[in-house]
Every structure is written in structure tokens, then in C-alpha cells.
Design a protein around this motif. Structure first.
Motif, PDB file in Angstrom:
ATOM      1  N   SER A 194      41.604  37.286  41.689  1.00  0.00           N
ATOM      2  CA  SER A 194      40.252  37.468  42.539  1.00  0.00           C
ATOM      3  C   SER A 194      39.590  38.601  41.996  1.00  0.00           C
ATOM      4  O   SER A 194      38.421  39.017  42.120  1.00  0.00           O
ATOM      5  CB  SER A 194      40.680  37.891  44.094  1.00  0.00           C
ATOM      6  OG  SER A 194      41.524  39.071  44.016  1.00  0.00           O
ATOM      7  N   THR A 195      40.244  39.408  41.196  1.00  0.00           N
ATOM      8  CA  THR A 195      39.524  40.455  40.654  1.00  0.00           C
ATOM      9  C   THR A 195      39.240  40.076  39.094  1.00  0.00           C
ATOM     10  O   THR A 195      38.506  41.200  38.294  1.00  0.00           O
ATOM     11  CB  THR A 195      40.451  41.777  40.159  1.00  0.00           C
ATOM     12  OG1 THR A 195      41.763  41.379  39.202  1.00  0.00           O
ATOM     13  CG2 THR A 195      41.207  42.227  41.640  1.00  0.00           C
ATOM     14  N   SER A 196      39.105  39.037  38.522  1.00  0.00           N
ATOM     15  CA  SER A 196      38.686  38.594  37.508  1.00  0.00           C
ATOM     16  C   SER A 196      37.003  38.233  37.270  1.00  0.00           C
ATOM     17  O   SER A 196      36.294  37.913  38.119  1.00  0.00           O
ATOM     18  CB  SER A 196      39.230  37.305  37.008  1.00  0.00           C
ATOM     19  OG  SER A 196      38.963  36.136  37.669  1.00  0.00           O
ATOM     20  N   LYS A 197      36.796  38.418  36.311  1.00  0.00           N
ATOM     21  CA  LYS A 197      35.344  38.082  35.863  1.00  0.00           C
ATOM     22  C   LYS A 197      34.660  36.780  36.350  1.00  0.00           C
ATOM     23  O   LYS A 197      33.511  36.480  36.976  1.00  0.00           O
ATOM     24  CB  LYS A 197      34.699  38.239  34.519  1.00  0.00           C
ATOM     25  CG  LYS A 197      33.202  38.037  34.183  1.00  0.00           C
ATOM     26  CD  LYS A 197      32.976  38.513  32.650  1.00  0.00           C
ATOM     27  CE  LYS A 197      31.514  38.576  32.380  1.00  0.00           C
ATOM     28  NZ  LYS A 197      30.880  37.181  32.949  1.00  0.00           N
ATOM     29  N   GLU A 198      35.646  35.941  36.019  1.00  0.00           N
ATOM     30  CA  GLU A 198      35.574  34.454  36.376  1.00  0.00           C
ATOM     31  C   GLU A 198      35.117  34.220  38.037  1.00  0.00           C
ATOM     32  O   GLU A 198      34.158  33.587  38.505  1.00  0.00           O
ATOM     33  CB  GLU A 198      36.699  33.523  36.274  1.00  0.00           C
ATOM     34  CG  GLU A 198      36.843  31.894  36.561  1.00  0.00           C
ATOM     35  CD  GLU A 198      37.981  31.552  36.522  1.00  0.00           C
ATOM     36  OE1 GLU A 198      38.039  30.220  36.600  1.00  0.00           O
ATOM     37  OE2 GLU A 198      38.943  31.896  36.203  1.00  0.00           O
ATOM     38  N   ILE A 199      36.103  34.690  39.031  1.00  0.00           N
ATOM     39  CA  ILE A 199      35.779  34.886  40.465  1.00  0.00           C
ATOM     40  C   ILE A 199      34.572  35.686  40.570  1.00  0.00           C
ATOM     41  O   ILE A 199      33.649  35.335  41.651  1.00  0.00           O
ATOM     42  CB  ILE A 199      36.978  35.115  41.085  1.00  0.00           C
ATOM     43  CG1 ILE A 199      38.063  34.041  40.683  1.00  0.00           C
ATOM     44  CG2 ILE A 199      36.846  35.382  42.824  1.00  0.00           C
ATOM     45  CD1 ILE A 199      37.672  32.743  41.035  1.00  0.00           C
ATOM     46  N   LYS A 200      34.318  36.914  40.132  1.00  0.00           N
ATOM     47  CA  LYS A 200      33.379  37.558  40.514  1.00  0.00           C
ATOM     48  C   LYS A 200      32.028  36.996  40.247  1.00  0.00           C
ATOM     49  O   LYS A 200      31.110  37.031  40.982  1.00  0.00           O
ATOM     50  CB  LYS A 200      33.293  39.143  39.677  1.00  0.00           C
ATOM     51  CG  LYS A 200      34.438  39.932  40.085  1.00  0.00           C
ATOM     52  CD  LYS A 200      34.662  41.115  39.488  1.00  0.00           C
ATOM     53  CE  LYS A 200      35.526  41.837  39.692  1.00  0.00           C
ATOM     54  NZ  LYS A 200      35.375  43.144  38.747  1.00  0.00           N
TER      55      LYS A 200
END
Length: 259
Positions: A194-200
Motif C-alpha cells: 500500500s505504500t508502493s508507487k504502484e499502488i499510489k
């Protein structure tokens, strides 16, 4: 014996022909149902109590109407900023009305809404960015449907809008996810994701898609009918949605209406 065997063969032949006809007709009916199925995208944020109402009603109708419901977690803060809208909680008279309105709606829709002791803190100071990134992570990892997304979203709504609990801290998200049926190891992985760039970026895309549909708040239902997107804002447009997709509105509890 020969006569009996011959009769049996004839009966089997007739039965097989009948069975093939039933299969063909059933397949044809199912194909028509699938081709006529309407897609409804539901954009929402768990910080919004009105989104909870829309979410629960659409989940109740997903197996009643001939629809394919697509849950679209997004970020309401981004919608407000992108559309230039002002949250109703920031307008004193709207805030007072909203408190009364939510009490009535909770009874009508049978959704256990009980506003937190400090709604301003819960909605505007704490917000829901980490919670919605977590829901987006659940969606990213889930395979074969969106049951986990549905359950985790519901648990987060229960925390903020029924139990007056936090939805911003990792421990809070973990508790909600495990109540929704996820394992400790799954939750740990999802918290990292949830803190990854992918999810952001995933959450940003979903929010931007809602803005592209001219969203100014949530819930936002986008009904795809005959190649056209029909957009409905709020939790009081279900009769119009039903009319738009050629279905029947049977009240907030369709299962009870059928009894």
C-alpha cells in the motif's frame, strides 16, 4: 431381447436429442443474458458515509439486477481538490443537516451508521488516504472477483462510521483486514504494498477516472449502457439507475421485497 434392446436405443436417442436441445437453449439464453449485462462502476471512499449507503445497496443488487458491478476505490480528497468542491462538513448548516440526515438514512437503508464523536477530525484531519491505498492494494492482489475488497471496505466503514475507531494507522488497517478474513501474512504484505508507487499510482488513476466522469463527490455510479456512460452522484439515485439500465427498484432491501 433384441426388441427390448432396440427400444432402449430409441429411448436413449430421444433423450440425448432432448438433452442437446436443452443445452443449446440454455447456452443461448445465457449468452443473451451476458451480452445484455450492464456494467456499473462504483467509485467510493470509506471516509464518506453516503458512499457506504451507496456501496451496500449496490452490493445487495449485484445479484438481483443483470449487472456486472465494478468496485472502484478512489480518494475523495483528490476529487474535492480536482473539482473545486467544498465538503458539506465545512458548511455549518450543511453539517447540522447531514447529522440528522444520516440518522434517517441509516434506519431506511439498514446500515449501522453512527457518526464519530469528532467527525471533523475523522474526515478532514485524519482523512482516508492510507486506508484507500490499502483497499487499492487489496484489489491489486485479489484474484477471481472482489469479495476481499468488499469485505475490507465494509470493515473500514464500520470502524470510522459505526465504532468511532481509527482507519489511518497500520494497526487499524490490520485489524479491519483480519476481521474481513485476511491472514496476518497477507495483511503484512498488503501494508507494504500500500505504500508502493504502484499502488499510489493506481489510486491516483482511479481518482482521475472519476474526475474524467466529472465527479465532484462520492458515491459516483457510472452505468455503461449501449456504449454510453450514464453518471449518477449520491445515494438517492437508485430509482433512476434502475430506469437507466432497464431494471426494477425494489427498495433498499431487495431480498426482503421478494419474500
Amino acid at each position: 431381447m433384441k426388441h427390448g434392446t432396440s427400444t432402449l436405443h430409441v429411448e436413449l436417442y430421444i433423450f440425448c436429442g432432448w438433452l442437446q436441445t436443452i443445452i443449446r437453449r440454455t447456452s443461448s439464453w445465457w449468452s443473451k443474458m451476458e451480452s445484455s449485462r450492464k456494467v456499473i462502476e462504483l467509485f467510493y471512499d470509506v471516509v464518506s458515509p453516503y458512499s457506504w449507503l451507496g456501496f451496500e445497496v449496490m452490493c445487495r443488487y449485484r445479484n438481483v439486477w443483470n449487472i456486472d458491478l465494478k468496485l472502484r476505490p478512489a480518494f475523495l480528497g483528490g476529487i474535492m481538490q480536482g473539482s473545486g468542491n467544498k465538503p458539506p462538513g465545512l458548511v455549518p448548516n450543511k453539517f447540522l443537516y447531514m447529522t440528522t440526515d444520516l440518522h434517517r438514512l441509516a434506519q431506511y437503508f439498514q446500515v449501522p451508521i453512527s457518526p464519530p464523536a469528532d467527525p471533523f477530525e475523522a474526515m478532514f484531519e485524519k482523512g482516508s488516504l492510507s486506508a484507500m491505498r490499502f483497499v487499492a492494494a487489496v484489489q491489486e492482489r485479489e484474484v477471481g472477483g472482489d469479495k476481499q475488497v468488499e469485505q475490507v471496505s465494509r470493515e473500514l466503514w464500520l470502524r470510522i462510521w459505526s465504532q468511532d475507531k481509527d482507519i489511518t494507522q497500520p494497526a487499524s488497517l490490520s485489524e479491519a483486514a483480519m476481521k474481513a478474513g485476511l491472514s496476518a501474512s497477507e495483511v503484512e504484505e498488503l501494508l507494504k504494498l500500500s505504500t508502493s508507487k504502484e499502488i499510489k499510482d493506481k489510486l491516483k488513476r482511479s481518482t482521475q477516472e472519476a474526475l474524467d466522469h466529472r465527479a465532484f463527490g462520492f458515491p459516483l455510479a457510472v452505468c455503461h449502457v449501449n456504449g454510453k456512460a450514464e453518471v449518477f452522484f449520491g445515494s438517492d439515485r437508485f430509482e433512476l439507475i434502475a430506469h437507466c439500465i432497464g431494471e426494477k427498484w425494489m427498495g433498499p432491501q431487495p431480498a426482503a421485497s421478494k419474500l
